[in-house]
Enzyme design. Structure first.
Site, PDB file in Angstrom:
ATOM      1  N   LYS A  97     -10.842  74.243  99.430  1.00  0.00           N
ATOM      2  CA  LYS A  97     -11.232  73.595  98.169  1.00  0.00           C
ATOM      3  C   LYS A  97     -10.521  72.256  98.103  1.00  0.00           C
ATOM      4  O   LYS A  97      -9.462  72.080  98.702  1.00  0.00           O
ATOM      5  CB  LYS A  97     -10.791  74.454  96.978  1.00  0.00           C
ATOM      6  CG  LYS A  97     -11.547  74.157  95.708  1.00  0.00           C
ATOM      7  CD  LYS A  97     -12.801  74.992  95.617  1.00  0.00           C
ATOM      8  CE  LYS A  97     -13.652  74.658  94.438  1.00  0.00           C
ATOM      9  NZ  LYS A  97     -14.708  75.667  94.242  1.00  0.00           N
ATOM     10  N   ASP A 142     -18.626  70.774  93.109  1.00  0.00           N
ATOM     11  CA  ASP A 142     -18.055  71.707  92.125  1.00  0.00           C
ATOM     12  C   ASP A 142     -18.106  70.916  90.810  1.00  0.00           C
ATOM     13  O   ASP A 142     -18.909  69.977  90.694  1.00  0.00           O
ATOM     14  CB  ASP A 142     -16.621  72.119  92.519  1.00  0.00           C
ATOM     15  CG  ASP A 142     -16.116  73.354  91.764  1.00  0.00           C
ATOM     16  OD1 ASP A 142     -16.435  74.472  92.159  1.00  0.00           O
ATOM     17  OD2 ASP A 142     -15.396  73.192  90.752  1.00  0.00           O
TER      18      ASP A 142
HETATM   19  N1  GLU Z   1     -18.091  75.010  94.339  1.00  0.00           N
HETATM   20  C1  GLU Z   1     -18.905  76.142  94.640  1.00  0.00           C
HETATM   21  C2  GLU Z   1     -18.059  77.405  94.600  1.00  0.00           C
HETATM   22  O1  GLU Z   1     -17.154  77.496  93.789  1.00  0.00           O
HETATM   23  C3  GLU Z   1     -19.740  75.971  95.902  1.00  0.00           C
HETATM   24  C4  GLU Z   1     -18.961  75.675  97.143  1.00  0.00           C
HETATM   25  C5  GLU Z   1     -19.801  75.326  98.363  1.00  0.00           C
HETATM   26  O2  GLU Z   1     -21.028  75.286  98.259  1.00  0.00           O
HETATM   27  O3  GLU Z   1     -19.193  75.102  99.413  1.00  0.00           O
HETATM   28  O4  GLU Z   1     -18.277  78.364  95.294  1.00  0.00           O
END
Ligand code: GLU
Length: 449
Positions: free
Chosen positions: A122, A162
């Site tokens: 992340k 996100d």
């Molecule tokens: N931000 C999204 C999550 O919390 C998607 C992440 C992604 O597609 O890599 O899972």
């Protein structure tokens, strides 16, 4: 276990959100450790709570007034046992190391549940895109990528969106990555369809969350027909949650943003949702404008002096927290239960506090934690990666069908693990254990790295 939590807390005493996410997982996987002494011998917990790599960097950029601004950029490469690091980037003023570490930690188990080969990561920045011009956002994204590009790659680490990062930001980030590397690869997901994106990716988190909820309802021989639902947020996740609930015969009566929420007793139908999508995605306006267009609805401003969020204090059958972390506290959870809510499916990451979760579990609600319920987004990101590798684009029906199969399989994994470990009906226990076991076995297979 207490020992490891103590170590985590004493190493980083300020990282409250990270402690919260770690505590939940460590508490629920205790029986797994008891059954598998080799996990303790290999110091799995000590290893799993420590990011494999943590990158922090300066992001200088120039605003429209010609002033230099400086933000902080991060990427947490948490765990690569089952695949390259995968997870979104968040641009929001509340972003800190603690927030991103909790999100990266959750992502590891979420990604494991999807059945696809993705590790967890992340990242993001404390940059606030709200109120910024397109040019400011572009300059910020370019500066952010000027550092990030050397750490990521289609087989190494694949960021996505996100909170605060949608199609516009992914475009600017991708453009700069492509220029720096001189290669057109699937290094980011959530791309526009014309240049490598996947159909159904925008819809995936919201649709997936409702598919998961429908699976939970079906265990009670029930469905969405006539169900009234509370949804928080009004971004990508909330919008497609509303769309799918409507399609399945339910009715959504609330939506929110950081300044307040709207309550529309009649339900947010297709036309009203189209209005919200234009308002939020194109005009980048506030949810308050909804009541100027639809006079039957009521708007309530955020009141920080309250000990609860009035959005969660309406009669309803289901709740879909789709805004942000810790948006449902103990009082909110009690309000939901007292108002007859029987199902809570988390579109956001960790939207319920530990006290709120206890109340859902005690009252035997169908409660789906984010790492299971909102995994559809990253799952379709995984499908976007697969399409990019093959240089093809699957039709909408194919992606949607695969998403449904994945959500069904995540539901089944949660049910199986919760039953195997003596907590039938507890999806939180099921999700934590199923995700944990998969990651830990991969770590053991790969030795001490
Ligand atoms: N931000 C999204 C999550 O919390 C998607 C992440 C992604 O597609 O890599 O899972």
């Amino acid at each position: 276990m207490t020992n490891i939590l103590d170590v985590v807390k004493s190493k980083d005493p300020d990282q409250k959100e990270f402690h919260q996410a770690v505590t939940e997982v460590l508490e629920t996987v205790q029986p797994v450790l008891d059954r598998n002494p080799e996990f303790r011998q290999a110091a799995i917990l000590e290893r799993i709570v420590e990011p494999e790599r943590l990158i922090m960097f300066r992001v200088p950029w120039m605003d429209d007034q010609g002033q230099v601004q400086v933000n902080r950029g991060f990427r947490i490469e948490m765990n690569s046992a089952i695949g390259p690091y995968k997870g979104g980037l968040r641009f929001h003023p509340s972003v800190t190391l603690s927030i991103l570490k909790f999100l990266a930690f959750e992502q590891v188990f979420k990604n494991a549940l999807t059945t696809l080969p993705m590790g967890g990561g992340k990242g993001g920045s404390d940059f606030d895109p709200k109120g910024k011009s397109d040019n400011e956002v572009m300059r910020f994204c370019q500066s952010f990528m000027l550092e990030l590009f050397r750490h990521i790659g289609p087989n190494t680490d694949i960021p996505a969106g996100d909170i605060g990062i949608g199609a516009r930001e992914i475009g600017f980030l991708f453009g700069m990555y492509k220029k720096l590397r001189n290669e057109f690869t699937g290094v980011l997901t959530g791309k526009a369809l014309a240049w490598g994106g996947s159909l159904i990716r925008p819809e995936a988190t919201g649709y997936g969350c409702v598919y998961f909820a429908a699976e939970m309802l079906s265990t009670k021989y029930d469905n969405f027909e006539g169900k009234s639902c509370l949804v928080s947020g009004s971004g990508n996740v909330a919008q497609y949650t509303v769309e799918k609930i409507n399609e399945l015969g339910g009715k959504v009566v609330t939506l929110s943003d950081s300044t307040g929420y709207i309550f529309d007793e009649e339900g947010i139908d297709k036309d009203k949702l189209d209005f919200v999508m234009r308002l939020k995605n194109i005009r980048r306006g506030r949810i308050k404008e909804y009541i100027e267009k639809y006079s039957g609805a009521v708007y309530t401003e955020v009141d920080t002096s309250l000990d609860h969020n009035p959005l969660w204090d309406h009669k309803a059958d289901c709740a879909f927290p789709s805004a942000t972390q810790n948006e449902i506290n103990e009082k909110d959870a009690n309000n939901l239960v007292n108002n007859g809510v029987k199902l809570v499916a988390e579109g956001a990451n960790m939207p319920s506090t530990p006290e709120a979760i206890d109340i859902f579990v005690e009252n035997k609600l169908l409660y789906a934690p984010g790492k299971a319920a909102n995994a559809g987004g990253v799952a379709v990101s995984g499908l976007e990666m697969a399409q990019n590798s093959m240089r093809i684009s699957w039709p909408k029906e194919e992606v949607d069908n695969r998403l449904k199969i994945i959500m069904k399989s995540i539901h089944q994994s949660c049910v199986d693990a919760s039953e195997e470990y003596g907590a039938p009906g507890n999806y939180m226990v099921g999700a934590n254990i199923a995700g944990f076991v998969k990651v830990v076995n991969a770590m053991l297979d790969q030795g001490l790295v």
